[in-house]
Design an enzyme around this catalytic site. Structure first.
Site, short mmCIF file in Angstrom:
data_model
loop_
_atom_site.label_atom_id
_atom_site.label_comp_id
_atom_site.label_asym_id
_atom_site.label_seq_id
_atom_site.Cartn_x
_atom_site.Cartn_y
_atom_site.Cartn_z
N TYR A 44 0.82 -1.21 0.00
CA TYR A 44 0.00 0.00 0.00
C TYR A 44 0.86 1.26 0.00
O TYR A 44 0.73 2.13 -0.88
CB TYR A 44 -0.95 0.01 1.19
CG TYR A 44 -1.89 1.19 1.19
CD1 TYR A 44 -2.79 1.38 0.15
CD2 TYR A 44 -1.87 2.13 2.23
CE1 TYR A 44 -3.65 2.47 0.13
CE2 TYR A 44 -2.74 3.21 2.22
CZ TYR A 44 -3.62 3.37 1.17
OH TYR A 44 -4.47 4.46 1.14
N LYS A 104 1.18 4.01 -3.03
CA LYS A 104 0.75 5.40 -2.84
C LYS A 104 1.92 6.36 -3.03
O LYS A 104 1.75 7.47 -3.54
CB LYS A 104 0.13 5.59 -1.45
CG LYS A 104 -1.13 4.78 -1.20
CD LYS A 104 -2.26 5.16 -2.14
CE LYS A 104 -3.01 6.37 -1.67
NZ LYS A 104 -4.23 6.63 -2.48
#
Length: 367
Positions: A157, A161
Site C-alpha cells: 500500500y 501510494k
C-alpha cells in the site's frame, strides 16, 4: 479570496468511505457547485439525484477513464479512488497481490491524471497516505513532517501510494500548468468504516483483548472522517484561489497522538467490554509466534491472525507534524479523537444490528 460559484468538481472513488463523505460535504457546503462522481459503484439513492454526472468507470481502464472525461470536464479533480489492502493482505509479500494494488493505486492514478490533463482541467487533489513514509516498518516516526524522504516503503500500500504521489507531483506536470497537491492522512475512523473498527471489535469474540505486545508505550496517529474531509475541501478551495498548496504534500491527522493499545481499550469500552487483565508480551516472543503462524500458513493455507508485519506495526510509534497543513491550508481538526471514535463505534453498532437482522429474516420466515 473566495472560490467562484460556477465550479465543477469531479470526485473519483466518490462512492467509497472517504469519497462519499467528501461528496456530501461539497454538496452541502457549496450548493452552487456542480459535483460529479467517477466510481465502479453507483452512489446511494439520496446522493445520485444531486450529482451533475455519475460515471461508472474502473480506473484501471485508460479508455474508460478518457471517455468519462469527455462527458464531464471538471475544474477540479479530487482523486480518492484506490485500494487499501486490509487484514492479512496488508502484510502480503506475494507478487500477484502487488500487481493488483499497483494496477489500481499507481496505474489507475496515472490514468486519471493523464485524462485530467487531456481534458484541460488543471487542478488536482490527490488522496495519498502517511504510509508513503510509515510502510517502512523497521523504523519509528516521531513528529514526521514533509521534509522526510519517501520511496522506502516496503508494504504494497505505502509503496503504491508513494509512487502515485510522485507521479502526481512530478514537476513536468506543473510545467504544463497543473496545480496539484497530495494529502497524507493517517488511519481514518468514522461512520461507514467497516474495516478498522471491525478488526479491533472482533478481538473481543476471539478472546484476544488481554495482552499488549511490547511495552505498550508506542504512540500512533488516527483521525476522524470529517476532519479528513475538511482538509480535502480546504485543498480544493486553495487550488481555486491562492494556489499556494500546488506542488505540495501535507500530512494530516487529528493532531492528538494516542497510545496505540489505549485506543483498542477505548474502542472495546464502547461495546461494553473491559479486559480482565492486560498482559505484556515481549516483542521477541510475539515475533517468534508470528513466524510460526506464517510457517503454518505456508504449509496449510489457513490465514493467520498474527503476522510478523502486524507485530512490527503494533509496537512502533508513528505520528506527524501538521504545521504545514495548518499554515498553508488552514487545516485545524474540528472533531476530537475521543468523540470521533465514539461516533464511529455507534455507527458500527448500527451496522452489526442490521447484519444480525438480515440473518434473522430467514428464520422468521420459517416461523
Amino acid at each position: 479570496m473566495a472560490a467562484r460559484d460556477n465550479v465543477h468538481v469531479l470526485v473519483t472513488g466518490g462512492s467509497g468511505f472517504l469519497g462519499r463523505a467528501i461528496v456530501a460535504a461539497l454538496l452541502d457546503q457549496h450548493p452552487k457547485w456542480q459535483i460529479s462522481v467517477l466510481d465502479r459503484t453507483t452512489p446511494d439513492g439520496k446522493t445520485l439525484p444531486r450529482l451533475a454526472h455519475f460515471c461508472e468507470v474502473d480506473i484501471i481502464s485508460p479508455g474508460s477513464v478518457n471517455r468519462a472525461f469527455e462527458q464531464c470536464t471538471p475544474d477540479v479533480v479530487v482523486h480518492t479512488a484506490g485500494m487499501v489492502p486490509s487484514r492479512h493482505s496488508r502484510y502480503s509479500k506475494r507478487e500477484e497481490d502487488w500487481e493488483l494494488v499497483k494496477s489500481i493505486n499507481c496505474d489507475g492514478t496515472r490514468n486519471v491524471l493523464d485524462a485530467t490533463l487531456t481534458s484541460g482541467c488543471m487542478n488536482f487533489v490527490y488522496t495519498s497516505s502517511c504510509t508513503v513514509a510509515t510502510d517502512d516498518l523497521d523504523h519509528d516516526y516521531y513528529y514526521m513532517d514533509e521534509t522526510m524522504p519517501i520511496g522506502f516503503a516496503s508494504l504494497h500500500y505505502g509503496k503504491s501510494k508513494g509512487l502515485a504521489e510522485q507521479y502526481v507531483l512530478d514537476p513536468q506536470h506543473a510545467e504544463k500548468g497543473l496545480n496539484a497537491c497530495a494529502l497524507r492522512p493517517c488511519t481514518i475512523l468514522g461512520p461507514g468504516d467497516t474495516a478498522v473498527i471491525s478488526v479491533i471489535h472482533e478481538l473481543i469474540a476471539k478472546g484476544e483483548t488481554t495482552f499488549i505486545v511490547g511495552d505498550g508505550d508506542n504512540v500512533y496517529d488516527f483521525m476522524y472522517l470529517s476532519n479528513a474531509v475538511d482538509a480535502h475541501l480546504l485543498a480544493v478551495e486553495n487550488l481555486l484561489t491562492t494556489k499556494t498548496a500546488a506542488g505540495q504534500a501535507f500530512f494530516i491527522s487529528n493532531q492528538e497522538p494516542i497510545y496505540f493499545w489505549d485506543l483498542f481499550a477505548y474502542i472495546w469500552a464502547q461495546f461494553g467490554h473491559v479486559p480482565t487483565r492486560r498482559t505484556r508480551i515481549p516483542t521477541g516472543v510475539a515475533y517468534f509466534a508470528a513466524l510460526v503462524a506464517e510457517a503454518y500458513t505456508w504449509l496449510s493455507g489457513v490465514t493467520p491472525t498474527l503476522h510478523t508485519g502486524s507485530v512490527k506495526d503494533g509496537v512502533r510509534t508513528q505520528f506527524s507534524n501538521n504545521d504545514k497543513a495548518r499554515s498553508i491550508l488552514g487545516y485545524v481538526p474540528r472533531v476530537g479523537l475521543a468523540e470521533g471514535v465514539r461516533l464511529a463505534c455507534e455507527d458500527y453498532k448500527t451496522y452489526l444490528a442490521a447484519q444480525a437482522d438480515s440473518l434473522a429474516v430467514p428464520d422468521k420466515a420459517k416461523g
